[in-house]
Design an enzyme around this catalytic site. Structure first.
Site, PDB file in Angstrom:
ATOM      1  N   SER A  21       9.697  -8.395  -2.915  1.00  0.00           N
ATOM      2  CA  SER A  21      10.350  -7.253  -3.642  1.00  0.00           C
ATOM      3  C   SER A  21      11.516  -6.689  -2.725  1.00  0.00           C
ATOM      4  O   SER A  21      12.492  -6.215  -3.314  1.00  0.00           O
ATOM      5  CB  SER A  21       9.583  -6.204  -4.332  1.00  0.00           C
ATOM      6  N   VAL A  37       5.232  -7.091  -2.217  1.00  0.00           N
ATOM      7  CA  VAL A  37       3.892  -7.332  -2.331  1.00  0.00           C
ATOM      8  C   VAL A  37       3.190  -8.356  -1.470  1.00  0.00           C
ATOM      9  O   VAL A  37       2.155  -8.445  -1.196  1.00  0.00           O
ATOM     10  CB  VAL A  37       3.206  -7.675  -3.704  1.00  0.00           C
ATOM     11  N   TYR A  41       8.537   2.113  -6.184  1.00  0.00           N
ATOM     12  CA  TYR A  41       7.954   2.175  -7.607  1.00  0.00           C
ATOM     13  C   TYR A  41       7.443   3.672  -7.805  1.00  0.00           C
ATOM     14  O   TYR A  41       7.962   4.740  -7.548  1.00  0.00           O
ATOM     15  CB  TYR A  41       6.747   1.263  -7.973  1.00  0.00           C
TER      16      TYR A  41
END
Ligand code: GLN
Length: 320
Positions: free
Chosen positions: A75, A272, A254
């Site tokens: 990401s 991740v 997030y």
């Protein structure tokens, strides 16, 4: 007397010593989190690794640990594609994706449905898939991936950066949640291309492999007002770099973004694969990597290392 903090520290060898001490501490930590396993290829990565690279405004590079081992940026790629998409379509992008922290997991389907197919921000999966869809317009998937790679190689000044095909394949085969979200956005009229076409590019951008050194190099334009160094080549306007920093701070981790801002105090983007790119505006571009994740999906030791670094340097944007 207290050790020097802030920009003065960058002029001393104290910084290199502090970074070495952090790497040593991380090497001996036993509670390392767990590598992502929903992408089978990532589950194979040895969790006993930690790397850090820091690039200062004067170009000095300070590395420790496994800073030259490539890992899947996942990401973290979203910041670079966002930067490209804003360059391509400007504020039109904000008619298709929001600018608010999600407060929900990066792959939340419930939130996407509640938001009627308009993702909360461009750094969660659904938002990044829209950004990729924008980059695809007028291009073939191969060209789009080529454009992303060209950009990364340019800002990192390193032509060796490539996509790891095994990781791309692994995610292509198992990315059912992303497929669900892409299909939902298509049904909501917020995806121009066929879901599998946009996802194909998205999985490849996530599968780019970089080292901490390459990633910190690539992050310089975010740290130095859109330039590769304070008086170097301009990559994006300063106003865009500032806005990317704002989104990284509020959305880059997030539903862990608030805790990251509290503990570290820097704009950052996690992946991740266990990497985190963080920027101390005007002072440094920083990349850390350790494959074990916390429950939210952010690198456990990477976050701890950045906490230790800002404690040691006073580089938090909120002051020393
Ligand atoms: N490629 C990953 C996914 O789509 C990226 C997620 C992440 O790094 N947080 O699930």
């Amino acid at each position: 007397m207290a050790a020097p903090k802030g920009p003065e520290m960058s002029a001393t060898s104290d910084l290199a010593a502090a970074i070495d001490a952090i790497a040593d501490r991380m090497a001996s930590t036993t509670d390392r989190g767990r590598p992502a396993d929903y992408i089978p290829e990532l589950a194979k990565v040895d969790p006993n690794q930690f790397g850090i690279a820091v690039i200062l405004a004067d170009g000095k590079v300070i590395c420790a640990g496994d800073a030259d081992t490539p890992f899947s940026i996942q990401s973290i790629s979203k910041v670079f594609t966002l930067s490209l998409a804003l360059g391509k379509v400007g504020d039109y992008l904000w008619s298709r994706v929001g600018q608010e922290p999600s407060g929900d997991p990066f792959n939340s389907i419930v939130q996407l449905e509640a938001d009627q197919g308009v993702p909360r921000n461009p750094l969660i999966n659904a938002g990044a898939i829209v950004v990729t869809d924008v980059l695809l317009e007028g291009c073939e998937p191969r060209e789009t991936i080529g454009g992303i790679l060209r950009f990364l190689r340019g800002v990192a000044e390193d032509d060796a950066i490539t996509v790891d095909p095994d990781v791309a394949c692994s995610e292509q085969e198992t990315g059912y949640r992303n497929a669900a979200m892409a299909n939902f956005m298509k049904a909501s009229g917020n995806l121009v291309h066929a879901p599998e076409k946009t996802l194909g590019v998205y999985f490849h951008q996530c599968a780019v492999a970089m080292t901490c050194r390459q990633l910190a190099m690539a992050g310089r334009f975010l740290a130095f007002d859109g330039r590769l160094c304070p008086d170097g080549a301009r990559i994006i306007p300063a106003s865009r770099a500032r806005r990317l920093g704002a989104l990284m701070l509020t959305c880059g981790h997030y539903d862990g973004s608030g805790a990251f801002a509290y503990r570290v105090g820097l704009p950052g983007k996690s992946g991740v694969g266990g990497g985190i790119l963080a920027v101390a505006p005007g002072v440094a571009s920083i990349a850390v990597w350790s494959p074990g994740l916390n429950t939210i999906g952010n690198s456990k030791l990477g976050t701890e290392a950045l906490h230790d670094l800002t404690e040691a340097t006073g580089w938090s944007i909120f002051g020393a």
